[in-house]
Design a protein around this motif. Sequence first.
Motif, short mmCIF file in Angstrom:
data_model
loop_
_atom_site.label_atom_id
_atom_site.label_comp_id
_atom_site.label_asym_id
_atom_site.label_seq_id
_atom_site.Cartn_x
_atom_site.Cartn_y
_atom_site.Cartn_z
N ALA A 73 0.84 -1.20 0.00
CA ALA A 73 0.00 0.00 0.00
C ALA A 73 0.87 1.25 0.00
O ALA A 73 2.10 1.17 0.10
N ASN A 74 0.21 2.38 -0.13
CA ASN A 74 0.89 3.67 -0.11
C ASN A 74 0.37 4.43 1.12
O ASN A 74 -0.55 5.23 1.02
N PRO A 75 0.94 4.12 2.31
CA PRO A 75 0.37 4.66 3.56
C PRO A 75 0.78 6.10 3.87
O PRO A 75 1.90 6.51 3.57
N THR A 76 -0.15 6.87 4.44
CA THR A 76 0.10 8.25 4.87
C THR A 76 -0.39 8.42 6.30
O THR A 76 -1.56 8.20 6.57
N PRO A 77 0.47 8.84 7.23
CA PRO A 77 0.00 9.08 8.59
C PRO A 77 -0.78 10.38 8.67
O PRO A 77 -0.45 11.35 7.98
N MET A 78 -1.82 10.38 9.49
CA MET A 78 -2.69 11.56 9.57
C MET A 78 -3.45 11.51 10.90
O MET A 78 -3.81 10.43 11.37
N ALA A 79 -3.71 12.66 11.48
CA ALA A 79 -4.51 12.71 12.71
C ALA A 79 -5.94 12.29 12.37
O ALA A 79 -6.44 12.54 11.27
N PHE A 80 -6.59 11.63 13.32
CA PHE A 80 -7.94 11.11 13.09
C PHE A 80 -8.92 12.21 12.69
O PHE A 80 -9.78 12.01 11.83
N GLY A 81 -8.78 13.38 13.29
CA GLY A 81 -9.71 14.48 13.02
C GLY A 81 -9.70 14.98 11.58
O GLY A 81 -10.63 15.65 11.16
N GLU A 82 -8.65 14.66 10.85
CA GLU A 82 -8.55 15.13 9.46
C GLU A 82 -9.00 14.08 8.46
O GLU A 82 -9.06 14.33 7.25
N LEU A 83 -9.30 12.88 9.00
CA LEU A 83 -9.51 11.73 8.11
C LEU A 83 -10.76 11.82 7.24
O LEU A 83 -10.71 11.55 6.04
N PHE A 84 -11.89 12.21 7.82
CA PHE A 84 -13.14 12.23 7.05
C PHE A 84 -12.99 13.11 5.81
O PHE A 84 -13.30 12.69 4.69
N THR A 85 -12.48 14.29 6.01
CA THR A 85 -12.30 15.24 4.90
C THR A 85 -11.32 14.68 3.87
O THR A 85 -11.52 14.84 2.66
N ALA A 86 -10.27 14.03 4.35
CA ALA A 86 -9.27 13.47 3.42
C ALA A 86 -9.89 12.40 2.53
O ALA A 86 -9.58 12.30 1.34
N MET A 87 -10.83 11.61 3.09
CA MET A 87 -11.50 10.59 2.29
C MET A 87 -12.49 11.24 1.33
O MET A 87 -12.61 10.87 0.17
N GLN A 88 -13.20 12.24 1.84
CA GLN A 88 -14.19 12.94 1.04
C GLN A 88 -13.53 13.61 -0.17
O GLN A 88 -14.05 13.58 -1.28
N GLN A 89 -12.36 14.19 0.05
CA GLN A 89 -11.67 14.91 -1.02
C GLN A 89 -10.78 14.01 -1.86
O GLN A 89 -10.16 14.47 -2.82
N GLY A 90 -10.70 12.73 -1.47
CA GLY A 90 -9.90 11.79 -2.25
C GLY A 90 -8.40 11.92 -2.04
O GLY A 90 -7.60 11.40 -2.81
N THR A 91 -8.00 12.62 -0.98
CA THR A 91 -6.57 12.69 -0.64
C THR A 91 -6.07 11.29 -0.31
O THR A 91 -4.91 10.96 -0.57
N VAL A 92 -6.93 10.48 0.30
CA VAL A 92 -6.62 9.06 0.51
C VAL A 92 -7.75 8.22 -0.08
O VAL A 92 -8.89 8.68 -0.19
N ASP A 93 -7.40 6.96 -0.47
CA ASP A 93 -8.42 6.03 -0.99
C ASP A 93 -9.18 5.36 0.14
O ASP A 93 -10.31 4.90 -0.04
N GLY A 94 -8.48 5.24 1.28
CA GLY A 94 -9.10 4.49 2.36
C GLY A 94 -8.40 4.65 3.68
O GLY A 94 -7.48 5.48 3.81
N GLN A 95 -8.84 3.87 4.64
CA GLN A 95 -8.34 3.95 6.01
C GLN A 95 -8.63 2.63 6.68
O GLN A 95 -9.29 1.75 6.11
N GLU A 96 -8.18 2.48 7.92
CA GLU A 96 -8.51 1.28 8.68
C GLU A 96 -8.84 1.65 10.11
O GLU A 96 -8.15 2.45 10.73
N ASN A 97 -9.95 1.11 10.58
CA ASN A 97 -10.45 1.36 11.94
C ASN A 97 -11.45 0.28 12.28
O ASN A 97 -11.97 -0.39 11.39
N PRO A 98 -11.75 0.11 13.56
CA PRO A 98 -12.77 -0.88 13.93
C PRO A 98 -14.16 -0.50 13.40
O PRO A 98 -14.45 0.68 13.19
N ILE A 99 -15.01 -1.51 13.23
CA ILE A 99 -16.36 -1.34 12.68
C ILE A 99 -17.18 -0.23 13.36
O ILE A 99 -17.80 0.59 12.66
N PRO A 100 -17.21 -0.16 14.72
CA PRO A 100 -18.03 0.89 15.33
C PRO A 100 -17.61 2.30 14.87
O PRO A 100 -18.46 3.15 14.62
N THR A 101 -16.32 2.51 14.73
CA THR A 101 -15.85 3.82 14.26
C THR A 101 -16.30 4.06 12.82
O THR A 101 -16.76 5.16 12.49
#
Length: 339
Positions: free
Chosen positions: A191-219
């Motif tokens: 993969a092509n991993p990028t570290p990022m604070a959790f608070g920035e993740l939703f926007t990064a996925m929305q804007q396509g800065t990242v393709d995906g992420q990994e977290n437990p199902i409840p999150t």
Amino acid sequence: AMMVLVLAACGGGNDEAAEGSGSEGEGSGETKTIRAGIGLNDSHPQYLALLKWKEIVEEKTDGAIKVETYHSSQLGDDRAMTEALQLGSQEVTIPSTAPIANFVPEFSVFDFPFLFPNEQVADKVLDGEVGQKFLDKLEDQNLVGLAYWENGFRDITNNERPIESASDFEGLKLRTMENQLHLDAFDALGANPTPMAFGELFTAMQQGTVDGQENPIPTIYLQGFYEVQDYVSATHHIYSPFVFLMSKEFFDGLTEEQQTIVTEAAVEAGELNRELNREATAQNVEDLKAEGMNYNEVTPEARQEMVEIVQPVLDEYAEQIGQETVQEVYDAIEAAEAE
Ligand code: TK8
């Protein structure tokens, strides 16, 4: 930093109370105020358990300790909040072990992919002697670890394809937590991993800065990631414990009785966290499907292939952490499995 200032200005407790030296004037001595912050939102089992902790602590200390709770990174991300605890400018946070490894590198061992076979074994190891040994290592960093809570087994979401085998990681732009082992492991998987604070993740996925992420199902469900992600794959690649952290300076300033109360309450509320989290995991898989996400299981064979690919990375980290320490964790897991 701005947000923290604004919160401090209008966040309820007066400045004196926040310093731990305020008095309610009821003749019962000083009132100490705890600001407890987490990164997840207020629908997550972690927050509900934090409210439980607040309830127990306020009740058992007869109001001598007041707890203010903050969610959704209102006080900062896991790393910033942990630093605030070290400085004594915040009292409680409950990060995953991954960011904690930036403070105490030995904690990396809990983020070894495919380490824990199930939650029950994780509970036994973390709540036992070995888990306590790791909590003790936090003191040198001006932190006190009161208990392990549960973030849970991490699964992958992305917008490209279902992850069914190791080769599906190829080229995937994946957000990881701020942890070098996570980076190296996903790198090894292609993969092509990028570290990022959790608070920035939703926007990064929305804007396509990242393709995906990994977290437990409840999150994935409770943070609404299904709105911006198509595929969820049950890789269960890492079990993320949470650690209930308190500023050492603050902890040391409590009476012995108060220290016992906050510690026992962290254990009790942690049990609720685990219970709610496990219920949510089962329920939220169905919820994610209902929201239209494509969900897939991962075969034991595919998982085994992933294990083999990341093994050299783990060998390297075992060397850094110390073989003896890593072996202790493996032995405790084996003993817990045999019970
Ligand atoms: C929330 C984090 C989050 C963690 C992550 O502050 O960063 O992905 O799993 O839940 O602790």
